[in-house]
Design an enzyme around this catalytic site. Structure first.
Site, PDB file in Angstrom:
ATOM      1  N   HIS A  90      -7.895   0.754   5.024  1.00 58.54           N
ATOM      2  CA  HIS A  90      -6.651   1.501   5.162  1.00 58.54           C
ATOM      3  C   HIS A  90      -6.452   1.909   6.611  1.00 58.54           C
ATOM      4  O   HIS A  90      -7.236   2.660   7.166  1.00 58.54           O
ATOM      5  CB  HIS A  90      -6.574   2.744   4.261  1.00 58.54           C
ATOM      6  CG  HIS A  90      -5.226   2.850   3.603  1.00 58.54           C
ATOM      7  ND1 HIS A  90      -4.113   3.274   4.269  1.00 58.54           N
ATOM      8  CD2 HIS A  90      -4.816   2.504   2.369  1.00 58.54           C
ATOM      9  CE1 HIS A  90      -3.083   3.211   3.458  1.00 58.54           C
ATOM     10  NE2 HIS A  90      -3.465   2.739   2.305  1.00 58.54           N
ATOM     11  N   ARG A 137       0.761  -4.366  -8.054  1.00 55.61           N
ATOM     12  CA  ARG A 137       1.139  -3.066  -8.634  1.00 55.61           C
ATOM     13  C   ARG A 137       1.935  -3.322  -9.904  1.00 55.61           C
ATOM     14  O   ARG A 137       2.485  -4.413 -10.081  1.00 55.61           O
ATOM     15  CB  ARG A 137       1.925  -2.260  -7.618  1.00 55.61           C
ATOM     16  CG  ARG A 137       1.048  -1.867  -6.429  1.00 55.61           C
ATOM     17  CD  ARG A 137       1.742  -0.973  -5.437  1.00 55.61           C
ATOM     18  NE  ARG A 137       0.944  -0.840  -4.234  1.00 55.61           N
ATOM     19  CZ  ARG A 137       0.049   0.118  -4.013  1.00 55.61           C
ATOM     20  NH1 ARG A 137      -0.168   1.040  -4.913  1.00 55.61           N
ATOM     21  NH2 ARG A 137      -0.632   0.154  -2.890  1.00 55.61           N
ATOM     22  N   HIS A 175      -3.245  -6.741  -4.023  1.00 57.33           N
ATOM     23  CA  HIS A 175      -3.113  -5.459  -4.726  1.00 57.33           C
ATOM     24  C   HIS A 175      -1.856  -5.529  -5.596  1.00 57.33           C
ATOM     25  O   HIS A 175      -0.783  -5.072  -5.186  1.00 57.33           O
ATOM     26  CB  HIS A 175      -3.013  -4.333  -3.688  1.00 57.33           C
ATOM     27  CG  HIS A 175      -3.138  -2.958  -4.263  1.00 57.33           C
ATOM     28  ND1 HIS A 175      -3.720  -1.925  -3.572  1.00 57.33           N
ATOM     29  CD2 HIS A 175      -2.767  -2.442  -5.442  1.00 57.33           C
ATOM     30  CE1 HIS A 175      -3.694  -0.827  -4.317  1.00 57.33           C
ATOM     31  NE2 HIS A 175      -3.111  -1.115  -5.457  1.00 57.33           N
ATOM     32  N   GLU A 194      -7.370  -5.478  -5.962  1.00 53.24           N
ATOM     33  CA  GLU A 194      -7.362  -4.012  -5.975  1.00 53.24           C
ATOM     34  C   GLU A 194      -6.320  -3.519  -6.957  1.00 53.24           C
ATOM     35  O   GLU A 194      -5.271  -4.150  -7.118  1.00 53.24           O
ATOM     36  CB  GLU A 194      -6.885  -3.462  -4.622  1.00 53.24           C
ATOM     37  CG  GLU A 194      -7.721  -3.738  -3.446  1.00 53.24           C
ATOM     38  CD  GLU A 194      -6.995  -3.258  -2.183  1.00 53.24           C
ATOM     39  OE1 GLU A 194      -7.667  -3.271  -1.140  1.00 53.24           O
ATOM     40  OE2 GLU A 194      -5.803  -2.899  -2.223  1.00 53.24           O
ATOM     41  N   HIS A 216      -1.843  -4.206   6.572  1.00 57.20           N
ATOM     42  CA  HIS A 216      -0.633  -3.835   7.319  1.00 57.20           C
ATOM     43  C   HIS A 216      -0.698  -4.184   8.815  1.00 57.20           C
ATOM     44  O   HIS A 216       0.191  -4.856   9.337  1.00 57.20           O
ATOM     45  CB  HIS A 216      -0.369  -2.340   7.127  1.00 57.20           C
ATOM     46  CG  HIS A 216       0.914  -1.886   7.717  1.00 57.20           C
ATOM     47  ND1 HIS A 216       2.135  -2.079   7.091  1.00 57.20           N
ATOM     48  CD2 HIS A 216       1.187  -1.277   8.894  1.00 57.20           C
ATOM     49  CE1 HIS A 216       3.090  -1.603   7.866  1.00 57.20           C
ATOM     50  NE2 HIS A 216       2.541  -1.103   8.959  1.00 57.20           N
ATOM     51  N   ARG A 241      13.861 -11.858  -0.387  1.00 60.40           N
ATOM     52  CA  ARG A 241      14.885 -12.884  -0.502  1.00 60.40           C
ATOM     53  C   ARG A 241      14.796 -13.729  -1.760  1.00 60.40           C
ATOM     54  O   ARG A 241      15.533 -14.700  -1.899  1.00 60.40           O
ATOM     55  CB  ARG A 241      14.756 -13.841   0.710  1.00 60.40           C
ATOM     56  CG  ARG A 241      15.476 -13.378   1.940  1.00 60.40           C
ATOM     57  CD  ARG A 241      16.969 -13.419   1.696  1.00 60.40           C
ATOM     58  NE  ARG A 241      17.696 -12.765   2.760  1.00 60.40           N
ATOM     59  CZ  ARG A 241      18.258 -13.402   3.776  1.00 60.40           C
ATOM     60  NH1 ARG A 241      18.141 -14.694   3.901  1.00 60.40           N
ATOM     61  NH2 ARG A 241      18.923 -12.729   4.673  1.00 60.40           N
TER      62      ARG A 241
HETATM   63  N1  PXP Z   1      -7.716  -0.671   0.636  1.00 65.53           N
HETATM   64  C1  PXP Z   1      -6.877  -0.243  -0.319  1.00 65.53           C
HETATM   65  C2  PXP Z   1      -7.441   0.314  -1.562  1.00 65.53           C
HETATM   66  C3  PXP Z   1      -5.489  -0.329  -0.152  1.00 65.53           C
HETATM   67  O1  PXP Z   1      -4.656   0.095  -1.110  1.00 65.53           O
HETATM   68  C4  PXP Z   1      -4.976  -0.905   1.033  1.00 65.53           C
HETATM   69  C5  PXP Z   1      -3.501  -1.022   1.206  1.00 65.53           C
HETATM   70  O2  PXP Z   1      -2.949  -1.734   0.160  1.00 65.53           O
HETATM   71  C6  PXP Z   1      -5.903  -1.350   1.999  1.00 65.53           C
HETATM   72  C7  PXP Z   1      -7.253  -1.218   1.776  1.00 65.53           C
HETATM   73  C8  PXP Z   1      -5.456  -1.974   3.279  1.00 65.53           C
HETATM   74  O3  PXP Z   1      -4.785  -1.032   4.053  1.00 65.53           O
HETATM   75  P1  PXP Z   1      -3.887  -1.498   5.273  1.00 65.53           P
HETATM   76  O4  PXP Z   1      -2.748  -2.286   4.701  1.00 65.53           O
HETATM   77  O5  PXP Z   1      -3.459  -0.210   5.909  1.00 65.53           O
HETATM   78  O6  PXP Z   1      -4.759  -2.325   6.162  1.00 65.53           O
END
Ligand code: PXP
Length: 237
Positions: free
Chosen positions: A190, A45, A43, A70, A214, A18
């Site tokens: 992840h 990008r 993270h 990251e 997530h 938004r």
């Molecule tokens: N580690 C890395 C390197 C990632 O790229 C991510 C997602 O951005 C995560 C951990 C966290 O993953 P999730 O969002 O699935 O918890």
């Protein structure tokens, strides 16, 4: 105890839908810590589609636990990390347009590149971690890059866990044993969630930190951020 670092990229994704500043990413970082998380992960990008470079600069002074950045180490990322000086940088081999990180480093093919980048960060007193899969040779070779830690890419664990948790964890235990043997610290992340986190943390020897975005932020929609952070922390106790 394994530390919980909350990845707040999803908060930025909602904000960016938004324009404006709702929800407030900076407040989310402060609140994650206030609610007990031992770290905040971002993270950025290259296209800044969720966390922006300026967010990273703004969040840095607010984080008193551990700030983890990251990303793929291209020039602009390296410059940002050196400017902001987080506690930890996690290097991820993802191409710019990928939806989310989907592979770990080949620590053999990229050994020289990683070595060079890692050295630069370490000279600036930034701890390094590299995102890798469970392949023994990759873990063993990670030590040759000089990295302080590896981050085990846990997507395959999360996928297999509902079907067969023993089979899901096995390659990760083996990888952790190798990492411990060669003397690199272990992070993981992840697709970790409230169902699979405890079993992972209980079975991985020397697991220092998990980074979770997530699932935790999605859970927070139903239960609130404070409850979500506390429930994830409970799984790590
Ligand atoms: N580690 C890395 C390197 C990632 O790229 C991510 C997602 O951005 C995560 C951990 C966290 O993953 P999730 O969002 O699935 O918890």
């Amino acid at each position: 105890m394994t530390k919980l670092s909350v990845n707040i990229n999803k908060i930025a994704t909602i904000r960016n839908a938004r324009g404006g500043n709702v929800p407030d990413v900076l407040k989310a970082a402060i609140d994650c810590e206030r609610f007990g998380a031992q770290g905040v992960t971002v993270h950025p990008r290259p296209d800044e589609r969720h966390i922006r470079y300026q967010d990273v600069r703004d969040i840095r002074p607010m984080v008193s636990t551990e700030f983890n950045i990251e990303g793929y180490p291209n020039k602009s990322f390296i410059d940002l990390v050196l400017e902001v000086k987080p506690h930890q940088v996690t290097l991820v081999p993802d191409p710019p347009d990928v939806l989310t990180s989907n592979a770990g480093w080949d620590t053999m093919k990229n050994e020289d590149f990683l070595k060079e980048v890692i050295q630069e960060f370490q000279q600036n007193k930034i701890r390094t971690s590299i995102f890798i899969e469970t392949d023994e040779a990759m873990v063993r070779n990670a030590a040759k890059t000089g990295t302080d830690r590896i981050e085990l890419y846990t997507e395959s664990y999360a996928k297999i866990f509902p079907v067969n948790k023993e089979r899901a964890i096995e390659p990760f235990v083996q990888a952790a044993n190798v990492a411990n043997e060669v003397g690199v610290g272990i992070n993981a992340g992840h697709d970790l969630d409230l169902n699979n986190l405890r079993y992972f943390a209980e079975n991985i020897p020397g697991l220092l930190e998990v980074s979770i975005g997530h699932a935790l932020i999605s859970d927070a929609l139903y239960m609130g951020l404070e409850n979500a952070v506390q429930l994830y922390l409970r799984e790590l106790r």
